[in-house]
Design an enzyme around this catalytic site. Sequence first.
Site, PDB file in Angstrom:
ATOM      1  N   ASN A   6       0.859  -1.183   0.000  1.00  0.00           N
ATOM      2  CA  ASN A   6       0.000   0.000   0.000  1.00  0.00           C
ATOM      3  C   ASN A   6       0.902   1.243   0.000  1.00  0.00           C
ATOM      4  OD1 ASN A   6      -1.307   2.292   1.191  1.00  0.00           O
ATOM      5  ND2 ASN A   6      -3.013   0.981   1.736  1.00  0.00           N
ATOM      6  N   ASP A   8      -0.006   4.492  -0.064  1.00  0.00           N
ATOM      7  CA  ASP A   8      -0.670   5.747   0.335  1.00  0.00           C
ATOM      8  C   ASP A   8       0.286   6.744   0.983  1.00  0.00           C
ATOM      9  OD1 ASP A   8      -3.023   4.569  -0.451  1.00  0.00           O
ATOM     10  OD2 ASP A   8      -3.787   4.221   1.575  1.00  0.00           O
ATOM     11  N   HIS A   9       1.179   6.217   1.841  1.00  0.00           N
ATOM     12  CA  HIS A   9       1.977   7.160   2.632  1.00  0.00           C
ATOM     13  C   HIS A   9       3.191   7.714   1.895  1.00  0.00           C
ATOM     14  CE1 HIS A   9      -0.846   6.984   5.739  1.00  0.00           C
ATOM     15  NE2 HIS A   9      -0.741   5.669   5.845  1.00  0.00           N
ATOM     16  N   ARG A  17       4.748  18.748   1.301  1.00  0.00           N
ATOM     17  CA  ARG A  17       5.397  19.941   0.766  1.00  0.00           C
ATOM     18  C   ARG A  17       4.796  20.418  -0.540  1.00  0.00           C
ATOM     19  NH1 ARG A  17      10.588  21.216   2.785  1.00  0.00           N
ATOM     20  NH2 ARG A  17      10.700  22.678   1.064  1.00  0.00           N
ATOM     21  N   HIS A  42      -5.498   3.719  -1.558  1.00  0.00           N
ATOM     22  CA  HIS A  42      -6.822   4.087  -1.037  1.00  0.00           C
ATOM     23  C   HIS A  42      -7.088   5.528  -1.446  1.00  0.00           C
ATOM     24  CE1 HIS A  42      -9.556   4.399   2.825  1.00  0.00           C
ATOM     25  NE2 HIS A  42     -10.193   4.744   1.729  1.00  0.00           N
ATOM     26  N   ARG A  44      -9.208   8.320  -0.830  1.00  0.00           N
ATOM     27  CA  ARG A  44     -10.220   8.711   0.166  1.00  0.00           C
ATOM     28  C   ARG A  44     -11.032   9.886  -0.354  1.00  0.00           C
ATOM     29  NH1 ARG A  44      -8.706   6.556   5.627  1.00  0.00           N
ATOM     30  NH2 ARG A  44     -10.535   7.721   6.290  1.00  0.00           N
ATOM     31  N   ARG A  48      -6.717  12.886   1.136  1.00  0.00           N
ATOM     32  CA  ARG A  48      -5.627  13.298   2.026  1.00  0.00           C
ATOM     33  C   ARG A  48      -4.264  12.754   1.613  1.00  0.00           C
ATOM     34  NH1 ARG A  48      -7.305  10.059   7.453  1.00  0.00           N
ATOM     35  NH2 ARG A  48      -9.219  11.224   7.081  1.00  0.00           N
ATOM     36  N   HIS A  49      -4.262  11.619   0.915  1.00  0.00           N
ATOM     37  CA  HIS A  49      -2.956  11.133   0.425  1.00  0.00           C
ATOM     38  C   HIS A  49      -3.009  10.910  -1.091  1.00  0.00           C
ATOM     39  CE1 HIS A  49      -5.004   7.456   1.600  1.00  0.00           C
ATOM     40  NE2 HIS A  49      -4.701   7.553   2.870  1.00  0.00           N
ATOM     41  N   GLU A  69      -8.549   0.479  -3.116  1.00  0.00           N
ATOM     42  CA  GLU A  69      -9.285   0.465  -1.843  1.00  0.00           C
ATOM     43  C   GLU A  69     -10.125   1.729  -1.779  1.00  0.00           C
ATOM     44  OE1 GLU A  69      -6.655   0.057   1.550  1.00  0.00           O
ATOM     45  OE2 GLU A  69      -8.158   1.005   2.825  1.00  0.00           O
ATOM     46  N   THR A  99      -6.870   6.477  10.119  1.00  0.00           N
ATOM     47  CA  THR A  99      -6.778   5.392   9.149  1.00  0.00           C
ATOM     48  C   THR A  99      -8.062   4.584   9.278  1.00  0.00           C
ATOM     49  OG1 THR A  99      -5.474   3.469   8.440  1.00  0.00           O
ATOM     50  CG2 THR A  99      -5.517   3.912  10.799  1.00  0.00           C
ATOM     51  N   THR A 100      -8.267   3.603   8.398  1.00  0.00           N
ATOM     52  CA  THR A 100      -9.483   2.799   8.471  1.00  0.00           C
ATOM     53  C   THR A 100      -9.553   2.137   9.847  1.00  0.00           C
ATOM     54  OG1 THR A 100      -9.096   2.358   6.139  1.00  0.00           O
ATOM     55  CG2 THR A 100     -10.808   1.063   7.219  1.00  0.00           C
ATOM     56  N   GLU A 151     -10.940  -9.366   3.051  1.00  0.00           N
ATOM     57  CA  GLU A 151      -9.681  -8.943   3.669  1.00  0.00           C
ATOM     58  C   GLU A 151      -9.937  -8.848   5.163  1.00  0.00           C
ATOM     59  OE1 GLU A 151      -7.491  -5.528   2.116  1.00  0.00           O
ATOM     60  OE2 GLU A 151      -6.550  -5.262   4.073  1.00  0.00           O
ATOM     61  N   HIS A 191      -3.631  -4.501   7.658  1.00  0.00           N
ATOM     62  CA  HIS A 191      -3.732  -3.406   8.623  1.00  0.00           C
ATOM     63  C   HIS A 191      -2.822  -3.634   9.826  1.00  0.00           C
ATOM     64  CE1 HIS A 191      -5.210   0.227  10.392  1.00  0.00           C
ATOM     65  NE2 HIS A 191      -5.892   0.449   9.286  1.00  0.00           N
ATOM     66  N   GLY A 192      -1.896  -2.721   9.984  1.00  0.00           N
ATOM     67  CA  GLY A 192      -1.006  -2.758  11.149  1.00  0.00           C
ATOM     68  C   GLY A 192       0.078  -3.808  11.081  1.00  0.00           C
ATOM     69  N   GLY A 214       1.251  -1.300   4.386  1.00  0.00           N
ATOM     70  CA  GLY A 214       1.557   0.064   3.976  1.00  0.00           C
ATOM     71  C   GLY A 214       2.451   0.814   4.928  1.00  0.00           C
ATOM     72  N   HIS A 215       1.887   1.312   6.002  1.00  0.00           N
ATOM     73  CA  HIS A 215       2.552   2.307   6.836  1.00  0.00           C
ATOM     74  C   HIS A 215       3.907   1.844   7.365  1.00  0.00           C
ATOM     75  CE1 HIS A 215       2.990   4.830  10.562  1.00  0.00           C
ATOM     76  NE2 HIS A 215       2.882   5.733   9.614  1.00  0.00           N
TER      77      HIS A 215
HETATM   78  N1  PXP Z   1      -5.911  -2.863   4.354  1.00  0.00           N
HETATM   79  C1  PXP Z   1      -6.823  -1.889   4.499  1.00  0.00           C
HETATM   80  C2  PXP Z   1      -8.233  -2.195   4.170  1.00  0.00           C
HETATM   81  C3  PXP Z   1      -6.449  -0.607   4.957  1.00  0.00           C
HETATM   82  O1  PXP Z   1      -7.370   0.344   5.107  1.00  0.00           O
HETATM   83  C4  PXP Z   1      -5.096  -0.355   5.212  1.00  0.00           C
HETATM   84  C5  PXP Z   1      -4.672   1.020   5.639  1.00  0.00           C
HETATM   85  O2  PXP Z   1      -4.785   1.891   4.570  1.00  0.00           O
HETATM   86  C6  PXP Z   1      -4.181  -1.390   5.034  1.00  0.00           C
HETATM   87  C7  PXP Z   1      -4.614  -2.643   4.625  1.00  0.00           C
HETATM   88  C8  PXP Z   1      -2.721  -1.207   5.277  1.00  0.00           C
HETATM   89  O3  PXP Z   1      -2.556  -0.933   6.626  1.00  0.00           O
HETATM   90  P1  PXP Z   1      -1.149  -0.412   7.152  1.00  0.00           P
HETATM   91  O4  PXP Z   1      -0.905   0.909   6.494  1.00  0.00           O
HETATM   92  O5  PXP Z   1      -1.371  -0.314   8.633  1.00  0.00           O
HETATM   93  O6  PXP Z   1      -0.143  -1.432   6.764  1.00  0.00           O
END
Ligand code: PXP
Length: 239
Positions: A6, A8-9, A17, A42, A44, A48-49, A69, A99-100, A151, A191-192, A214-215
């Site tokens: 992912n 996004d970040h 910037r 994602h 949104r 935001r990203h 997503e 976040t979600t 998921e 997630h996480g 992702g993060h």
């Molecule tokens: N899956 C879903 C559905 C999410 O919303 C996210 C966060 O955007 C992720 C996976 C990835 O999560 P993380 O950024 O914590 O790895």
Amino acid sequence: MQLLVNIDHVATLRNARGEGYPDPAEAAIVCENAGAAGIVFHLRGDRRHIRDKDVYQLKKAVKGILDFEMAATGEMLDICLEIKPDICTLVPEGREELTTEGGLNMESVYDDFENQVIPVLKEAGIEISLFLDPVSRDIELAAKIGADTIELHTGPFANATDSRKLNYEIERLKESAVQIHELGMKVNAGHGLNLDNLGILIENVPYLEDISIGHALVSKSLFWGLERTVKEYLKIMHI
Ligand code: PXP
């Protein structure tokens, strides 16, 4: 099992910037070259990203699996149908959340999904993935409505602060993965997840296919670079 990154970040950092870098599409290419099977983004409602322009650039850049997503709004469905990703992962979206925060509540979205969302995605041939907490009733309803994939939300597993909570979350994920598999759907997770907890998830939860990270991955890449970081995740996944 395969890794979907992912990105996004990467866009979060770019937007800090207002410059054109770092570029999420360039990050996607590096991740795929390092062995990731695909990319998740994602878009949104508040942008935001990831922004609309990124979506079109990612569509062009990504050679493997593209997982869009999104919240199931009319606006997002229009973009998704235009882009035609391989997978559409539907998530709840709250304006104030960082976040979600949780999976879909299937009882409350059921009618809307049945009438407005699932038929158009099916018609377009896009794999439909629903982001759910490991809750049996939600999984049953997802199967009934025709989801291809679930998921599983691994946030509570990732945030477990002691071994009792961790074991409890692992049990829930295990039971849900078995249920999803027996109902004929694909089991994804995300997630996480990070370098410390991914191995524990994989050892304990069966039938996992796409793992979305992702993060933690993007954060670690500041120190290790994206290529090495992706490869370290792949090692844990025995890929
Ligand atoms: N899956 C879903 C559905 C999410 O919303 C996210 C966060 O955007 C992720 C996976 C990835 O999560 P993380 O950024 O914590 O790895």
